[in-house]
Design an enzyme around this catalytic site. Structure first.
Site, PDB file in Angstrom:
ATOM      1  N   ASN A   9      20.917 -37.791  94.854  1.00 53.00           N
ATOM      2  CA  ASN A   9      21.932 -37.610  94.174  1.00 53.00           C
ATOM      3  C   ASN A   9      21.489 -37.623  92.656  1.00 53.00           C
ATOM      4  OD1 ASN A   9      24.193 -37.358  92.627  1.00 53.00           O
ATOM      5  ND2 ASN A   9      25.232 -39.165  92.955  1.00 53.00           N
ATOM      6  N   LYS A  11      22.304 -36.493  89.840  1.00 52.12           N
ATOM      7  CA  LYS A  11      23.523 -36.856  88.961  1.00 52.12           C
ATOM      8  C   LYS A  11      23.149 -35.757  87.590  1.00 52.12           C
ATOM      9  CE  LYS A  11      23.850 -41.782  90.569  1.00 52.12           C
ATOM     10  NZ  LYS A  11      24.564 -43.141  90.050  1.00 52.12           N
ATOM     11  N   HIS A  95      32.635 -39.807  94.675  1.00 54.56           N
ATOM     12  CA  HIS A  95      31.763 -40.748  93.936  1.00 54.56           C
ATOM     13  C   HIS A  95      32.300 -41.743  93.314  1.00 54.56           C
ATOM     14  CE1 HIS A  95      28.265 -42.265  91.985  1.00 54.56           C
ATOM     15  NE2 HIS A  95      27.466 -41.961  92.943  1.00 54.56           N
ATOM     16  N   GLU A  97      31.445 -42.713  90.475  1.00 52.24           N
ATOM     17  CA  GLU A  97      31.576 -42.326  89.111  1.00 52.24           C
ATOM     18  C   GLU A  97      32.571 -41.503  88.764  1.00 52.24           C
ATOM     19  OE1 GLU A  97      27.346 -41.484  88.848  1.00 52.24           O
ATOM     20  OE2 GLU A  97      27.141 -43.864  89.051  1.00 52.24           O
ATOM     21  N   GLU A 167      29.178 -47.089  99.449  1.00 54.11           N
ATOM     22  CA  GLU A 167      28.475 -47.493  98.216  1.00 54.11           C
ATOM     23  C   GLU A 167      29.255 -48.631  97.459  1.00 54.11           C
ATOM     24  OE1 GLU A 167      25.625 -44.018  96.728  1.00 54.11           O
ATOM     25  OE2 GLU A 167      27.540 -43.360  96.056  1.00 54.11           O
ATOM     26  N   GLY A 173      23.169 -48.102  90.605  1.00 55.46           N
ATOM     27  CA  GLY A 173      22.450 -48.027  89.416  1.00 55.46           C
ATOM     28  C   GLY A 173      22.218 -49.486  88.836  1.00 55.46           C
ATOM     29  N   SER A 213      21.129 -48.488  94.791  1.00 61.61           N
ATOM     30  CA  SER A 213      19.969 -48.957  94.515  1.00 61.61           C
ATOM     31  C   SER A 213      18.863 -48.975  95.477  1.00 61.61           C
ATOM     32  CB  SER A 213      20.040 -50.513  93.676  1.00 61.61           C
ATOM     33  OG  SER A 213      20.607 -50.557  92.613  1.00 61.61           O
TER      34      SER A 213
END
Ligand code: PEP
Length: 254
Positions: A9, A11, A95, A97, A167, A173, A213
């Site tokens: 990904n 991003k 996702h 985010e 996730e 991250g 991560s």
């Protein structure tokens, strides 16, 4: 063991030149390996270029999001039909985010999954709990409701086309990774939930990736867990060597 699926990904990162270069390096570095499925998820504006670069390769190209509507007055949005038209085969949906920053609900995610399947795109549905939810022992409850809401109304045959990415939000991250055992435990829960909602066959077909991560150092231990069928990789997918090293680790477990 299933064929592992490693997805990058990207991003909102990279220039066009960098994205093209990364795609070429990944393609060249994979040689002829068929042992693992590999996909990249560039920004919308680079998708067509990356689809063209990778069109003769085995690397899937997908989007990081899509709109649930077919077409119309939705300024700034991109439809599933458009993604399919330029050569995408996959799309990431839900996702964390998107859930957090853009307030995507399970119901919106459900509509997007249906629109993706309608357009013959393979969705990667992301689920996962926040730190405070894990601390309150609510991981299963959160993941269960994301699965129920996200997959509402889907038939077993449709569900088989999905990948689920577990996730944990606290691991994305942050450099904090779930331990392989913590991740595997949630993967077992997801697999069992899918078995109870659908059937053995569907639960068995679905690949469940871990994301949060993942890097070339921790990939071996994570991917070696019995219920982990691949990884959704953010930061480490921006470096061709790191990403290819993760793919190499996955080859052992495919
Ligand atoms: C992600 O964004 O899906 C992700 C897992 O990111 P990172 O690998 O950087 O934690």
């Amino acid at each position: 063991m299933k064929k592992q699926f490693i997805a990058g990904n990207w991003k909102m990162n990279l220039s066009l030149g960098e994205a093209r270069g990364l795609a070429r390096k990944i393609c060249d570095g994979l040689a002829d390996s068929e042992a693992v499925d590999v996909g990249v998820f560039p920004s919308f504006v680079y998708l067509k270029d990356i689809c063209d670069i990778l069109s003769d390769s085995k690397v899937f190209v997908g989007a990081q999001n899509m709109n649930m509507e077919k077409c119309g007055a939705f300024t700034g949005e991109v439809s599933g039909e458009m993604l399919k038209d330029i050569g995408c085969t996959h799309v990431i949906i839900g996702h964390s985010e998107r859930r957090t920053i853009y307030q995507e609900t399970n119901s919106m995610i459900n509509s997007k999954i249906k629109a993706a399947l309608f357009n013959d795109l393979n969705p990667i549905l992301c689920v996962g709990e926040r730190q405070e939810e894990r601390d309150a022992d609510k991981t299963r409850e959160v993941v269960e409701s994301q699965l129920s809401g996200g997959l509402d109304g889907l038939k077993s045959e449709q569900v088989k086309r999905l990948t689920i990415a577990y996730e944990p939000v606290w691991a994305i991250g942050t450099g904090k990774t779930a331990t392989p055992e913590q991740a595997n435990e949630v993967h077992v829960f997801i697999r069992n939930t899918m078995r109870s909602k659908y059937d053995n066959d569907a639960a068995h077909c679905i690949r469940i990736q871990y994301g949060g991560s993942v890097n070339s150092k921790n990939a071996k231990e994570l991917l070696g867990q019995p219920e982990i069928d691949g990884a959704l990789v953010g930061g480490a997918s921006l470096d061709a060597n790191s990403f290819l090293n993760i793919v190499s680790e996955a080859v052992r477990f495919s």
